[in-house]
Write an enzyme that holds these catalytic residues in place. Structure first.
Site, short mmCIF file in Angstrom:
data_model
loop_
_atom_site.label_atom_id
_atom_site.label_comp_id
_atom_site.label_asym_id
_atom_site.label_seq_id
_atom_site.Cartn_x
_atom_site.Cartn_y
_atom_site.Cartn_z
N ALA A 113 40.77 -13.77 78.52
CA ALA A 113 41.97 -14.37 77.08
C ALA A 113 42.98 -14.43 78.23
O ALA A 113 43.43 -13.66 79.23
CB ALA A 113 41.91 -13.03 76.25
N CYS A 114 43.65 -15.60 77.92
CA CYS A 114 45.13 -15.30 78.19
C CYS A 114 45.77 -15.76 76.93
O CYS A 114 46.02 -16.13 75.81
CB CYS A 114 45.74 -17.01 79.06
N PRO A 115 47.95 -15.72 76.56
CA PRO A 115 48.43 -15.62 76.66
C PRO A 115 48.57 -17.04 74.83
O PRO A 115 48.32 -16.64 74.52
CB PRO A 115 49.80 -16.16 77.04
N GLY A 150 45.44 -19.32 75.45
CA GLY A 150 44.29 -19.15 74.77
C GLY A 150 43.87 -20.45 74.43
O GLY A 150 43.25 -20.64 74.29
N THR A 195 41.57 -19.09 80.14
CA THR A 195 40.97 -18.22 79.26
C THR A 195 39.31 -18.61 79.58
O THR A 195 38.72 -18.10 80.48
CB THR A 195 40.79 -18.38 78.00
#
Length: 105
Positions: free
Chosen positions: A9-11, A13, A17
């Site tokens: 996941a990344c900030p 998304g 990700t």
């Protein structure tokens, strides 16, 4: 056989990700390890890990850029935390470190 599960996941998304998921899949395959990767992106949770997947896993890899949803399900498992960007750029190094530090083949 070594079995891994991962959640990326990344900030935002979006890109990281999915790029992190792909990098981990490729790196695990090179080691001839089994891996299943759940993504928590802008469209929600995809390829969700089952209780059975988690139970069978030797190691859990979690990206730590943002809070992973339902993280409590990994309680009691060996967890490796890496940034999504690190996973994208250094998937092979992550697998090597897991192998060296945790004594996996």
């Amino acid at each position: 056989m070594t079995i891994l599960v991962a959640v990326t996941a990344c900030p935002t998304g979006v890109a990281h990700t999915y790029m992190a998921a792909e990098a981990l899949l490729i790196a695990a395959k090179k080691k001839e390890w089994t891996i299943k990767v759940e993504t928590q992106g802008a469209t929600g949770i995809e390829n969700e890990l089952t209780a059975s997947d988690i139970e069978k896993a030797d190691i859990v890899i979690l990206t730590n850029d943002i809070t992973i949803k339902n993280e409590a399900r990994f309680e009691g498992k060996k967890i490796v935390r890496v940034g999504a960007n690190t996973a994208v750029r250094h998937g092979d190094k992550i697998m090597q470190k897991i192998s060296e530090n945790l004594g996996l083949n």
